[in-house]
Design an enzyme around this catalytic site. Structure first.
Site, PDB file in Angstrom:
ATOM      1  N   GLY A  87      -2.253  47.853  -4.951  1.00 51.09           N
ATOM      2  CA  GLY A  87      -3.603  48.425  -4.860  1.00 51.09           C
ATOM      3  C   GLY A  87      -3.943  49.636  -5.703  1.00 51.09           C
ATOM      4  O   GLY A  87      -5.004  50.223  -5.516  1.00 51.09           O
ATOM      5  N   SER A 135      -7.597  55.734  -6.710  1.00 59.05           N
ATOM      6  CA  SER A 135      -7.047  54.869  -5.652  1.00 59.05           C
ATOM      7  C   SER A 135      -6.047  55.617  -4.781  1.00 59.05           C
ATOM      8  O   SER A 135      -5.212  56.381  -5.291  1.00 59.05           O
ATOM      9  CB  SER A 135      -6.288  53.677  -6.253  1.00 59.05           C
ATOM     10  N   ILE A 136      -6.087  55.323  -3.489  1.00 59.82           N
ATOM     11  CA  ILE A 136      -5.108  55.933  -2.575  1.00 59.82           C
ATOM     12  C   ILE A 136      -3.696  55.518  -3.006  1.00 59.82           C
ATOM     13  O   ILE A 136      -2.771  56.334  -3.042  1.00 59.82           O
ATOM     14  CB  ILE A 136      -5.418  55.519  -1.118  1.00 59.82           C
ATOM     15  N   ILE A 193      -5.100  47.164  -0.018  1.00 55.70           N
ATOM     16  CA  ILE A 193      -5.941  46.112  -0.613  1.00 55.70           C
ATOM     17  C   ILE A 193      -7.160  45.870   0.272  1.00 55.70           C
ATOM     18  O   ILE A 193      -7.020  45.630   1.478  1.00 55.70           O
ATOM     19  CB  ILE A 193      -5.128  44.800  -0.720  1.00 55.70           C
ATOM     20  N   TYR A 203      -9.463  51.398   8.543  1.00 57.40           N
ATOM     21  CA  TYR A 203     -10.617  52.295   8.692  1.00 57.40           C
ATOM     22  C   TYR A 203     -11.155  52.168  10.114  1.00 57.40           C
ATOM     23  O   TYR A 203     -11.072  51.099  10.726  1.00 57.40           O
ATOM     24  CB  TYR A 203     -11.696  51.933   7.653  1.00 57.40           C
ATOM     25  N   TYR A 250     -20.625  48.634   6.886  1.00 58.16           N
ATOM     26  CA  TYR A 250     -19.245  48.172   6.640  1.00 58.16           C
ATOM     27  C   TYR A 250     -19.113  46.667   6.929  1.00 58.16           C
ATOM     28  O   TYR A 250     -18.097  46.053   6.647  1.00 58.16           O
ATOM     29  CB  TYR A 250     -18.280  48.998   7.498  1.00 58.16           C
ATOM     30  N   LYS A 256     -10.644  44.780   9.141  1.00 56.40           N
ATOM     31  CA  LYS A 256      -9.751  45.878   9.543  1.00 56.40           C
ATOM     32  C   LYS A 256      -9.217  45.666  10.963  1.00 56.40           C
ATOM     33  O   LYS A 256      -8.066  45.993  11.255  1.00 56.40           O
ATOM     34  CB  LYS A 256     -10.479  47.226   9.435  1.00 56.40           C
TER      35      LYS A 256
END
Ligand code: NAI
Length: 273
Positions: free
Chosen positions: A15, A21-22, A95, A150, A160, A167
């Site tokens: 990712g 990007s994290i 991802i 999240y 969202y 999630k």
């Protein structure tokens, strides 16, 4: 500052699209803490080329894999264990993608083909990764697998849309596979539920700036930045968290436990005056 928390450890980091990007920050920190790893992303994202800079910086091999394809994941895990010289200590799933969000469809008009793609890319891919790791016996005992989630999995954030369900599914997969891999291999599986973060995936959500500011005002510590999320991932890959598993860990500056904050009250009073 490095503490060598991951000295001698090897893994896979998915990712990392660009420096926001994290996963990019996780890779930099894992490298600084002494880990060696393989970087992976969808072949399409690779073409943008930025991941090559990160790979050079971290001395990492890149193995492209569409995370929805079991075949490509099999290739990823076998190449990773071969290149890294043995089984893995850690895996990061970072991802997420919703075609419905990209097309700005509201909750009442979701396209169901897109919905299935959202679930496949953002949640089932996590199950597929772990199933491949299990079949290839690719994880070391006391290894650690982390995915990013999240809070829309538990609370409603209207823009969202179908990512909320993705999630929720992702967190459920973490619990269920966490049980299985715990029993089989003493491997732990967790999700980190991160604050809104200004990345490509994050800013693609409608009204992002408003809910970023709202969450920041609601959280006594403010929104957790991507760097701090990466730090948290490193602790979960390290031996200091060996008995933490099947958890959804909130990394949100206190947002999830706050009913209302003085900052939000003040902003609303200003609006109403
Ligand atoms: P990002 O856009 O930098 O990362 C998303 C990554 O998913 C990209 O690298 C993209 O290429 C990859 N990806 C998409 N489809 C793929 C596929 N089929 N196969 C393999 N990779 C694929 O954004 P960010 O924010 O770093 O996202 C990482 C994770 O963090 C996601 O799961 C996201 O939902 C989660 N997260 C993000 C938050 C935010 O506000 N940015 C908040 C909480 C969680």
């Amino acid at each position: 500052m490095s503490n060598n928390l991951l000295a001698g450890k090897v893994g896979i980091i998915s990712g990392a699209l660009d420096s926001k990007s994290i996963a990019w920050k996780v890779a930099q920190k894992a490298h600084a803490e002494g880990a060696r790893f393989v970087l992976t992303n969808a072949p399409l994202a690779m073409r943008m080329g930025e991941i090559k800079q990160l790979a050079e910086e971290c001395g990492a091999l890149i193995v492209p894999a569409d995370a929805t394809s079991v075949e490509e994941l099999e290739n990823l895990f076998s190449q990773a264990t071969e290149h890294l010289g043995g089984k893995l200590d850690f895996v990061l799933h970072s991802i997420g993608m919703s075609p419905n969000i990209r097309k700005k469809k509201h909750y009442g008009e979701l396209d169901y083909k897109f919905f299935q793609q959202t679930l496949d890319v953002s949640a089932l891919s996590f199950h597929k990764m772990m199933a491949v790791a299990e079949r290839q016996d690719a994880m070391k005992e006391w290894g650690s697998i982390v995915a990013l989630s999240y809070i829309a999995a538990q609370r409603v954030f209207p823009d969202y849309t179908d990512m909320s369900q993705a999630k929720a599914m992702l967190e459920s997969i973490a619990r269920n596979y966490g049980y299985r891999l715990g029993k089989l291999k003493k491997v732990r599986v967790n999700t980190i539920s991160q604050s809104p973060t200004k990345t490509t995936a994050g800013t693609g959500v409608g009204g992002f700036d408003a809910f970023y500011d709202y969450a920041d005002k609601m959280s006594p510590l403010g929104n957790a930045p991507a760097e701090a999320c990466a730090d948290y991932c490193i602790t979960l890959f390290s031996d200091l968290t060996r008995y933490v598993t099947m958890q959804n860990l909130l990394h949100d500056g206190g947002f999830s436990s706050t009913g209302i904050s003085e900052d939000v009250v003040e902003a609303l009073m200003k609006m109403n005056s």
